[in-house]
Design an enzyme around this catalytic site. Sequence first.
Site, PDB file in Angstrom:
ATOM      1  CD  GLN A 133      -4.457   2.824   7.972  1.00  0.00           C
ATOM      2  OE1 GLN A 133      -3.875   3.606   7.243  1.00  0.00           O
ATOM      3  NE2 GLN A 133      -5.115   1.784   7.506  1.00  0.00           N
TER       4      GLN A 133
ATOM      5  CD  GLN B 101      -1.698  -8.124  13.703  1.00  0.00           C
ATOM      6  OE1 GLN B 101      -2.457  -9.056  13.945  1.00  0.00           O
ATOM      7  NE2 GLN B 101      -0.384  -8.210  13.797  1.00  0.00           N
ATOM      8  CE  LYS B 102       1.068  -5.110   4.285  1.00  0.00           C
ATOM      9  NZ  LYS B 102       1.250  -3.688   4.122  1.00  0.00           N
TER      10      LYS B 102
ATOM     11  CG  MET C 213      -1.654 -11.475   0.343  1.00  0.00           C
ATOM     12  SD  MET C 213      -3.271 -12.153   0.031  1.00  0.00           S
ATOM     13  CE  MET C 213      -2.828 -13.886  -0.070  1.00  0.00           C
ATOM     14  CB  SER C 214       1.066  -5.175   0.213  1.00  0.00           C
ATOM     15  OG  SER C 214       1.191  -3.828  -0.164  1.00  0.00           O
TER      16      SER C 214
ATOM     17  CG  HIS D 212      -7.911  -5.162   0.156  1.00  0.00           C
ATOM     18  ND1 HIS D 212      -6.993  -5.247  -0.864  1.00  0.00           N
ATOM     19  CD2 HIS D 212      -7.562  -4.073   0.884  1.00  0.00           C
ATOM     20  CE1 HIS D 212      -6.140  -4.244  -0.769  1.00  0.00           C
ATOM     21  NE2 HIS D 212      -6.455  -3.516   0.283  1.00  0.00           N
TER      22      HIS D 212
ATOM     23  CG  HIS E 189      -4.396  -7.812  -1.625  1.00  0.00           C
ATOM     24  ND1 HIS E 189      -4.711  -8.128  -0.328  1.00  0.00           N
ATOM     25  CD2 HIS E 189      -3.756  -6.608  -1.559  1.00  0.00           C
ATOM     26  CE1 HIS E 189      -4.260  -7.202   0.491  1.00  0.00           C
ATOM     27  NE2 HIS E 189      -3.678  -6.248  -0.233  1.00  0.00           N
TER      28      HIS E 189
ATOM     29  CG  MET F 111      -6.250   3.673  -0.008  1.00  0.00           C
ATOM     30  SD  MET F 111      -4.933   4.870  -0.011  1.00  0.00           S
ATOM     31  CE  MET F 111      -3.524   3.816   0.048  1.00  0.00           C
TER      32      MET F 111
HETATM   33  P1  AMP Z   1      -5.389  -0.365   1.779  1.00  0.00           P
HETATM   34  O1  AMP Z   1      -6.249  -0.526   0.567  1.00  0.00           O
HETATM   35  O2  AMP Z   1      -3.993  -0.804   1.592  1.00  0.00           O
HETATM   36  O3  AMP Z   1      -5.521   0.982   2.413  1.00  0.00           O
HETATM   37  O4  AMP Z   1      -5.983  -1.398   2.832  1.00  0.00           O
HETATM   38  C1  AMP Z   1      -7.328  -1.390   3.197  1.00  0.00           C
HETATM   39  C2  AMP Z   1      -7.505  -2.239   4.423  1.00  0.00           C
HETATM   40  O5  AMP Z   1      -7.087  -3.565   4.138  1.00  0.00           O
HETATM   41  C3  AMP Z   1      -6.656  -1.748   5.605  1.00  0.00           C
HETATM   42  O6  AMP Z   1      -7.402  -1.867   6.797  1.00  0.00           O
HETATM   43  C4  AMP Z   1      -5.489  -2.697   5.579  1.00  0.00           C
HETATM   44  O7  AMP Z   1      -4.860  -2.857   6.833  1.00  0.00           O
HETATM   45  C5  AMP Z   1      -6.163  -3.979   5.120  1.00  0.00           C
HETATM   46  N1  AMP Z   1      -5.173  -4.902   4.551  1.00  0.00           N
HETATM   47  C6  AMP Z   1      -4.195  -4.604   3.656  1.00  0.00           C
HETATM   48  N2  AMP Z   1      -3.437  -5.690   3.396  1.00  0.00           N
HETATM   49  C7  AMP Z   1      -3.939  -6.685   4.162  1.00  0.00           C
HETATM   50  C8  AMP Z   1      -3.586  -8.060   4.356  1.00  0.00           C
HETATM   51  N3  AMP Z   1      -2.548  -8.615   3.725  1.00  0.00           N
HETATM   52  N4  AMP Z   1      -4.329  -8.820   5.204  1.00  0.00           N
HETATM   53  C9  AMP Z   1      -5.385  -8.267   5.859  1.00  0.00           C
HETATM   54  N5  AMP Z   1      -5.772  -6.976   5.725  1.00  0.00           N
HETATM   55  C10 AMP Z   1      -5.059  -6.201   4.887  1.00  0.00           C
END
Ligand code: AMP
Length: 289
Positions: free
Chosen positions: A156, A151-152, A189-190, A37, A34, A30
């Site tokens: 999901q 895995q975060k 990380m988020s 990703h 960081h 999305m």
């Molecule tokens: P998002 O943009 O938050 O929907 O995340 C996109 C993908 O990146 C998803 O598969 C998340 O699980 C993964 N992701 C998010 N944060 C992390 C992290 N800190 N370390 C590894 N993968 C992540």
Amino acid sequence: MIVCHSHKDLTQHLVAYRHQNKKIGFVPTMGALHLGHISLIEACKSQNNITVCSIFVNPLQFNDKKDFEKYPITIEEDKAMLKASGCNILFLPSVDEMYPYGLKASTKEYDLGFLDTLWEGAYRPGHFNGVCAVVELLLNMVQPNNLYLGQKDYQQCMVITRLLQLMKKENEITIHICSTLREKNGLAMSSRNRRLSLDSQEKASIIYKNFYFMKQQLLQNVLVNDVLKTAMENLYQAGFDKIDYVSICHPTTLEPIPFFNKQQYNQVVVLVAAFLHGVRLIDNELLTF
Ligand code: AMP
């Protein structure tokens, strides 16, 4: 890096690669990227000829309108990071491109069974159905050989594994679950961390420290309920406003473990969702005994 805004444009590029028998890997995101990703992009690059990343803030998966509106958007920085990481194709569709018949018409029910009733499923009604809607569309558009997930978002990962079964694609697409990248203090990380001050990010790292505190307590035969109680107290003491759940669960069924003993469980997963200054953070850790 090629940037595609439409399904048609994306297909034109991918068809050519598929004809050349190139392996296609896919990382859905999305945005507000960081290093977590980017670790998925790197895993994807190492196992595929073509790496496709999508950035789409999916309105269907936000049960809280305010959370959707506040979701950070940093497209130019994201593009620069993806280019530097060696991503080949960025798919950047609009809401109209993804849902040409509108959001309501695109909402459908997926049979996720128990997965939709627990934890994130229970606290964010409709969230996983929205995730499935967008992931199904994206997988049909990209048709990857390999799919990279973090895995975060532990639950999901299981929901998307189930989605592949529902789509009868489990033999065509291989899911790779990549480990969670953390800050030095342990905070996962988020994209949501951007909404926290540095001081709050330091406070938020208690989530990670708690995992290992809980492990020690379980090893000392403290009752699961008491472990959870103290873990929640630790979060409140660090400044968390609200806790949706802290749970100690079976790593595949995600059912809560009422009584722990090392002989019965060599691995459990701890799942957490809690609010710090109005920002909802989720995290998890697999504890091995
Ligand atoms: P998002 O943009 O938050 O929907 O995340 C996109 C993908 O990146 C998803 O598969 C998340 O699980 C993964 N992701 C998010 N944060 C992390 C992290 N800190 N370390 C590894 N993968 C992540």
